[in-house]
Scaffold this motif. Structure first.
Motif, PDB file in Angstrom:
ATOM      1  N   LEU A  45       0.954  -1.297   0.007  1.00 26.13           N
ATOM      2  CA  LEU A  45       0.135   0.013   0.101  1.00 26.13           C
ATOM      3  C   LEU A  45       0.829   1.125   0.153  1.00 26.13           C
ATOM      4  N   SER A  46       0.728   2.252  -0.842  1.00 25.01           N
ATOM      5  CA  SER A  46       1.324   3.423  -0.900  1.00 25.01           C
ATOM      6  C   SER A  46       0.407   4.423  -0.639  1.00 25.01           C
ATOM      7  N   ASP A  47       0.914   5.455   0.444  1.00 27.17           N
ATOM      8  CA  ASP A  47       0.378   6.847   0.737  1.00 27.17           C
ATOM      9  C   ASP A  47       1.020   7.844  -0.036  1.00 27.17           C
ATOM     10  N   THR A  48       0.329   8.607  -0.798  1.00 31.62           N
ATOM     11  CA  THR A  48       0.761   9.801  -1.708  1.00 31.62           C
ATOM     12  C   THR A  48       0.491  10.996  -1.345  1.00 31.62           C
ATOM     13  N   ALA A  49       1.338  11.839  -1.753  1.00 29.28           N
ATOM     14  CA  ALA A  49       1.051  13.384  -1.442  1.00 29.28           C
ATOM     15  C   ALA A  49      -0.355  13.692  -2.120  1.00 29.28           C
ATOM     16  N   GLY A  50      -1.038  14.573  -1.700  1.00 27.26           N
ATOM     17  CA  GLY A  50      -2.186  15.051  -2.301  1.00 27.26           C
ATOM     18  C   GLY A  50      -1.822  15.548  -3.515  1.00 27.26           C
ATOM     19  N   ILE A  51      -2.829  15.437  -4.662  1.00 30.75           N
ATOM     20  CA  ILE A  51      -2.527  15.829  -5.853  1.00 30.75           C
ATOM     21  C   ILE A  51      -3.220  17.241  -6.170  1.00 30.75           C
ATOM     22  N   ARG A  52      -2.188  18.167  -6.308  1.00 29.45           N
ATOM     23  CA  ARG A  52      -2.929  19.683  -6.544  1.00 29.45           C
ATOM     24  C   ARG A  52      -1.735  20.665  -6.942  1.00 29.45           C
ATOM     25  N   GLU A  53      -2.222  21.435  -7.563  1.00 29.01           N
ATOM     26  CA  GLU A  53      -1.057  22.571  -8.076  1.00 29.01           C
ATOM     27  C   GLU A  53      -0.605  23.296  -6.839  1.00 29.01           C
ATOM     28  N   THR A  54       0.732  23.409  -6.774  1.00 25.43           N
ATOM     29  CA  THR A  54       1.319  23.948  -5.459  1.00 25.43           C
ATOM     30  C   THR A  54       2.727  24.775  -5.975  1.00 25.43           C
ATOM     31  N   SER A  55       2.959  26.087  -5.165  1.00 23.87           N
ATOM     32  CA  SER A  55       4.262  26.760  -5.283  1.00 23.87           C
ATOM     33  C   SER A  55       5.183  26.030  -4.288  1.00 23.87           C
ATOM     34  N   ASP A  56       4.759  25.303  -3.417  1.00 23.85           N
ATOM     35  CA  ASP A  56       5.929  24.781  -2.553  1.00 23.85           C
ATOM     36  C   ASP A  56       6.650  23.847  -3.214  1.00 23.85           C
ATOM     37  N   ILE A  57       7.907  24.022  -3.407  1.00 21.13           N
ATOM     38  CA  ILE A  57       8.723  23.048  -4.078  1.00 21.13           C
ATOM     39  C   ILE A  57       9.060  21.788  -3.592  1.00 21.13           C
ATOM     40  N   ILE A  58       8.961  21.632  -2.253  1.00 22.36           N
ATOM     41  CA  ILE A  58       9.019  20.230  -1.643  1.00 22.36           C
ATOM     42  C   ILE A  58       7.601  19.238  -2.002  1.00 22.36           C
ATOM     43  N   GLU A  59       6.643  20.314  -1.667  1.00 23.98           N
ATOM     44  CA  GLU A  59       5.347  19.501  -2.021  1.00 23.98           C
ATOM     45  C   GLU A  59       5.157  19.136  -3.413  1.00 23.98           C
TER      46      GLU A  59
END
Length: 328
Positions: free
Chosen positions: A188-202
């Motif tokens: 099972l993989s938990d991924t980052a929420g998919i969205r447009e972001t200006s945060d480089i790490i996110e």
């Protein structure tokens, strides 16, 4: 035949490792030392320094056997992660796949192309499972930020693998955890929420999420039914039409309508989790091989079955039979 206890004396310091040695036959000596890799590797290095050749147990298995399928099954058995997958590999070791390939080859030789084709279809159907007898199925949880992916993966795994926080953007990397659902190994993989972001790490987390989604055997797309449905959610549903859609947070007052076919769950209370696990298994393994069934389980077997079936479809039964014979 004698069992001897002593010290392994080797090197300038001649420091002795306590061990047991037994010569079991004319060409075989067993050396038993303390547990742990360090002691084993030290003795192995000293033997190599003395002129011995180090050979893996997989190479020995190949050298001692004359049935390629049985050898491959024996090696794969060591990597089986669940009792269910081990049982399937044990059937192949006992000859299930070999017997099936021989029956198909006989049908081809006797001009029974239709019968052979039916058996090929069954083999290809079981190959879906065969590809995951040693490597787990990959199931990726995806969705917009803060829909409860981390809470759900923790609930499915039975322990806190992912950090849970009520702010979007908490998961910055792909977190994975191994489990078994109905006896099938699943990552099972938990991924980052998919969205447009200006945060480089996110943003890098979102990129990593998309890479995992592209390689997934199944995508579980989460929706938060306690919050209004944003426009971006519709885009995700369109982007991943084959995903298993799950309406999460069903324990909270519903603020967003969701289709009846969506599976309602609550990572907090556990409501709907058994149904979710059953649905995941159904999507991953639509047809489970019965006991004793022939199941291809190596890349060579998959490729050969595909090539042989193509040969049959082209009217080249002789070539198809020859390809199969190369496996056994």
């Amino acid at each position: 035949g004698r069992i001897l206890c002593g010290e392994w004396q080797h090197g300038p310091t001649r420091a002795g490792e306590e061990l047991v040695v037994c010569r079991t036959d004319e060409h075989e000596i067993e050396v038993h030392c303390h547990g742990g890799r360090a002691a084993v590797e030290a003795i192995e290095r000293s033997l190599v320094d003395a002129g011995c050749v180090s050979v893996s147990w997989q190479e020995i298995a190949h050298a001692q056997g004359d049935d390629p399928i049985a050898i491959a099954a024996r090696i794969a058995l060591a990597a089986a992660q669940t009792e269910r997958t081990a049982a399937i590999l044990l059937d192949q070791w006992h000859g299930a796949l070999r017997a099936s390939l021989q029956r198909i080859a006989k049908d081809l030789h006797d001009g029974q192309a239709d019968s052979a084709r039916e058996q090929f279809v069954e083999l290809k159907q079981h190959a879906i499972v065969g590809k995951h007898l040693t490597d787990p199925f990959v199931v990726v949880l995806a969705g917009l930020p803060n829909v409860g992916k981390s809470s759900l993966i923790n609930a499915l795994l039975g322990h806190a693998r992912a950090i849970v926080f009520d702010q979007p953007g908490t998961t910055r990397d792909v977190l994975t955890g191994l489990t078994a659902l109905d006896g099938w190994p699943v990552e099972l993989s938990d991924t980052a929420g998919i969205r447009e972001t200006s945060d480089i790490i996110e943003d890098e987390g979102v990129r990593a999420a998309r890479r995992h989604l592209a390689a997934a055997d199944l995508i579980v797309l989460l929706r938060d039914v306690s919050a209004p449905s944003p426009a971006e959610e519709s885009l995700l549903l369109e982007e991943f039409p084959g995903a298993l859609v799950v309406a999460n947070k069903c324990d909270l007052p519903t603020a967003a309508a969701h289709p009846v076919e969506d599976l309602a769950v609550s990572a907090l209370t556990g409501a709907g989790l058994p149904e979710l696990m059953a649905r995941i298994v159904q999507r991953l393994v639509p047809v489970a091989p019965p006991p004793g069934a022939a199941v291809p389980f190596t890349s060579e077997q998959f490729d050969t079955v595909d090539a042989a079936l193509s040969a049959v479809e082209s009217g080249e039964s002789g070539r198809a039979a020859a390809l199969l014979a190369g496996l056994y």
